[in-house]
Design a protein around this motif. Structure first.
Motif, PDB file in Angstrom:
ATOM      1  N   ILE A 278       0.827  -1.212   0.000  1.00  0.00           N
ATOM      2  CA  ILE A 278       0.000   0.000   0.000  1.00  0.00           C
ATOM      3  C   ILE A 278       0.860   1.261   0.000  1.00  0.00           C
ATOM      4  CG2 ILE A 278      -1.660   1.321   1.382  1.00  0.00           C
ATOM      5  CD1 ILE A 278      -2.776  -1.362   2.365  1.00  0.00           C
ATOM      6  N   ASN A 279       1.963   1.215   0.740  1.00  0.00           N
ATOM      7  CA  ASN A 279       2.746   2.431   0.968  1.00  0.00           C
ATOM      8  C   ASN A 279       4.033   2.520   0.154  1.00  0.00           C
ATOM      9  OD1 ASN A 279       1.192   3.645   3.361  1.00  0.00           O
ATOM     10  ND2 ASN A 279       1.561   1.547   4.062  1.00  0.00           N
ATOM     11  N   VAL A 280       4.491   1.424  -0.415  1.00  0.00           N
ATOM     12  CA  VAL A 280       5.732   1.443  -1.198  1.00  0.00           C
ATOM     13  C   VAL A 280       5.406   1.010  -2.619  1.00  0.00           C
ATOM     14  CG1 VAL A 280       8.087   0.549  -1.401  1.00  0.00           C
ATOM     15  CG2 VAL A 280       7.077   0.914   0.870  1.00  0.00           C
ATOM     16  N   GLU A 281       5.770   1.846  -3.569  1.00  0.00           N
ATOM     17  CA  GLU A 281       5.390   1.576  -4.959  1.00  0.00           C
ATOM     18  C   GLU A 281       6.057   0.328  -5.519  1.00  0.00           C
ATOM     19  OE1 GLU A 281       6.212   4.981  -7.277  1.00  0.00           O
ATOM     20  OE2 GLU A 281       4.701   6.257  -6.281  1.00  0.00           O
ATOM     21  N   THR A 282       7.279   0.005  -5.034  1.00  0.00           N
ATOM     22  CA  THR A 282       8.013  -1.141  -5.592  1.00  0.00           C
ATOM     23  C   THR A 282       7.495  -2.481  -5.082  1.00  0.00           C
ATOM     24  OG1 THR A 282       9.654  -0.940  -3.835  1.00  0.00           O
ATOM     25  CG2 THR A 282      10.122   0.196  -5.904  1.00  0.00           C
ATOM     26  N   ILE A 283       6.638  -2.464  -4.077  1.00  0.00           N
ATOM     27  CA  ILE A 283       6.090  -3.714  -3.527  1.00  0.00           C
ATOM     28  C   ILE A 283       4.725  -3.941  -4.144  1.00  0.00           C
ATOM     29  CG2 ILE A 283       5.404  -4.936  -1.443  1.00  0.00           C
ATOM     30  CD1 ILE A 283       8.374  -4.425  -1.636  1.00  0.00           C
ATOM     31  N   SER A 284       4.580  -5.078  -4.809  1.00  0.00           N
ATOM     32  CA  SER A 284       3.329  -5.413  -5.495  1.00  0.00           C
ATOM     33  C   SER A 284       2.582  -6.498  -4.732  1.00  0.00           C
ATOM     34  CB  SER A 284       3.658  -5.921  -6.902  1.00  0.00           C
ATOM     35  OG  SER A 284       4.396  -7.127  -6.828  1.00  0.00           O
ATOM     36  N   PRO A 285       1.310  -6.738  -5.066  1.00  0.00           N
ATOM     37  CA  PRO A 285       0.562  -7.843  -4.434  1.00  0.00           C
ATOM     38  C   PRO A 285       1.227  -9.197  -4.669  1.00  0.00           C
ATOM     39  CG  PRO A 285      -0.934  -6.328  -5.514  1.00  0.00           C
ATOM     40  CD  PRO A 285       0.440  -5.902  -5.903  1.00  0.00           C
TER      41      PRO A 285
END
Length: 570
Positions: free
Chosen positions: A253-260
């Motif tokens: 939710i808060n870091v763009e580089t982390i995806s579902p």
């Protein structure tokens, strides 16, 4: 054990290589999920999904093949270990010291070790070193995810250590109680005849029940303690799964580089990271049993017989020399104290004495079963104890006080459990020499008659005669007979006396132990033992005169005591 495991080092190396490759390939599933969620769903490409699926299936098929190879390799390792250990363990049980001999559980320890080497526990131990690989992948996703996994791993390792502290001694105690319980019931079954005759079954059941209850109590303590640790570790694992997924979701939710996709993949990898630790905790009981079995086997194999295999000496003439023989079973229990005598080839010695005077211990020393605490026993100037490992058994015969026969045929027992068909002439010669050939022929199948466990299908006299035939099998030059006429009837005892005369004419050196004076009439020398000491030794007639004189003095002293008592009462 260490030397044997060194020989098996290639199994460890290849199992480690397969474990590393298998663990790498287990990353296939989380990486496949990552690609599907992050790329395929966005691109909506059927071709990409198909190729990813084919690549994943190919990688998983290799992982399955490697896992099968690892299981097969561990199985081969288990079989090789058994082949390496079984012979020295078996021989150590038979020829080791008194603390080892008779401990039949040692071979069960080998089975325990084999079972562990083919189970889940050993595989988990090989998987543990590769946990850093999964932690590194989590670190690539995000350091916080790696930190959660490291924390969880440390907590579970801590629980494993706690389980070791809580369960190790209790498990050892439980196993000891189980062995005592099994030993007791097996001994009761071996003596079922006397148990039935004297109606001891109720008393023995209560005794066994008490032993078994002690085992059940100790085993229950282990189960309860281990159950608490397993339950707590399961809670920790589930809590870490939730924490990992929640953290990954927060990062997505808060870091763009982390995806579902990373969120799902991180959860799967975390589970794979903790799986070996969970398996070790779940199989901790089998791990403790395997470790205990290893320690006992190592102690057994380290109890090496000091007699090394060496050059076979020529056939002895039968000259026996015993000098200042001292024997202790324990420091506070001397058995023999300063026994000395000599026999020329063809001479015979009778040994008499009260019960517990050391007669049977002397017989065992003369045949090389025990090692003297001090002094020497030499046959043709060679030490009997060391020679007994280098071909002496081919030239001596021994009839123990309690005749011990083995399951098999009459012929096999006479042939000392060798192939009787290869030595049929020697078997029949031994039977004829001991005058039991006709008796054997009257058995249901003659020499091929099965005698049952311990010779249970034979009478006591028949067992003793077959044991005597086994002792003279192969034309030995030195014979030790301990109570050879204990179970013999009159005609059989007369045959034994004529056999003793035959031994003398054949130049066989003979030692006879008996409580019956009748069998001593044909011996050349007589040795009298009293409380382990040599009370008298010399030519038979001189020693008998000495004993008769001692008996007369004892009788006169007894008469004087009776007369004194009568005067006092008068």
């Amino acid at each position: 054990m260490r030397e044997i495991f060194k020989k098996c080092r290639p199994f460890f190396i290849y199992t480690g290589i397969f474990s590393f490759s298998s663990n790498l390939l287990l990353l296939t599933i989380p990486l496949f999920m990552l690609q599907v969620l992050d790329r395929v769903l966005h691109s909506r490409s059927n071709e990409t999904l198909f190729m990813l699926g084919m690549i994943a299936l190919f990688a998983l098929s290799i992982e399955g093949a490697l896992e099968a190879l690892r299981s097969r390799l561990l199985g081969q390792f288990s079989d090789t270990l058994e082949r390496q250990i079984r012979e020295p363990a078996f021989k150590a049980l038979l020829t080791g010291n008194k603390d080892v001999r008779g401990n039949g559980h040692a071979l069960n320890d080998l089975a325990t070790l084999q079972t562990f080497l083919t189970g889940r526990g050993i595989k988990a131990l090989f998987d543990l070193p590769w946990i850093p690989v999964f932690l590194f992948v989590l670190y690539l996703f995000h350091p916080l995810l790696c930190a959660i996994a490291v924390t969880g791993a440390l907590i579970l390792f801590g629980l494993a250590i706690v389980e070791e502290k809580l369960s190790a001694k209790t498990q050892l105690h439980a196993n000891t109680q189980l062995r005592k319980s099994n030993d007791f019931i097996n001994n009761a079954l071996r003596n079922a005849e006397i148990v039935t005759a004297l109606r001891m079954d109720e008393s023995l059941y209560h005794r066994w029940h008490h032993l078994n209850e002690r085992y059940l109590s100790a085993s229950g303590n282990v189960t309860r303690k281990a159950g608490k640790i397993v339950a707590l570790s399961g809670f920790v694992r589930n809590a870490l799964t939730i924490a990992s997924m929640a953290t990954a979701a927060a990062l997505a939710i808060n870091v763009e580089t982390i995806s579902p996709g990373i969120m799902i993949a991180a959860t799967i990898i975390l589970g794979r990271t903790l799986a070996p630790i969970m398996t070790v905790i779940g199989t901790w009981k089998s791990l403790l049993n395997a470790r205990e079995a290893y320690v006992r086997l190592d102690a057994l194999l380290n109890t090496q017989d000091t007699r090394q295999q060496g050059l076979k000496l020529p056939e002895p003439k039968g000259r026996l020399s015993v000098k200042n023989l001292v024997f202790f079973l324990s420091k506070d229990k001397p058995i023999l104290k300063g026994v000395s005598f000599d026999l020329l080839p063809g001479e015979s010695l009778g040994i008499i004495g009260a019960s517990a005077s050391g007669k049977t211990s002397l017989a065992r020393l003369l045949t090389g079963i025990h090692h003297p605490t001090d002094g020497k026993i030499r046959l043709d100037d060679a030490d009997v104890f060391y020679w007994s490992r280098n071909g002496l058994a081919d030239h001596i015969g021994y009839l123990p006080q309690n005749v011990q026969l083995f399951s098999g045929t009459v012929a096999e027992n006479i042939a000392r459990m060798a192939d009787p068909h290869a030595h049929a002439d020697k078997v029949i010669e031994a039977a004829k020499r001991t005058r039991i050939h006709d008796m054997i022929l009257r058995l249901p199948k003659g020499y091929d008659t099965e005698i049952g466990e311990g010779g249970g299908l034979l009478s006591g006299g028949q067992r003793q005669l077959i044991g005597l035939a086994r002792a003279v099998y192969g034309d030995p030059k030195f014979l030790v007979l301990d109570e050879p006429n204990a179970n013999l009837d009159g005609p059989s005892e007369l045959n034994l006396l004529s056999l003793i005369d035959e031994f003398r004419t054949r130049g066989i050196t003979l030692v006879i132990i008996s409580h019956k004076p009748s069998i001593m009439r044909g011996v050349d020398q007589l040795l009298v033992l009293k409380e382990g000491r040599q009370e008298a030794y010399g030519p038979r007639d001189e020693v008998m005169q000495y004993l008769n004189g001692m008996n007369k003095k004892s009788g006169a002293a007894s008469d004087r005591r009776v007369q004194a008592l009568n005067r006092k009462e008068g």
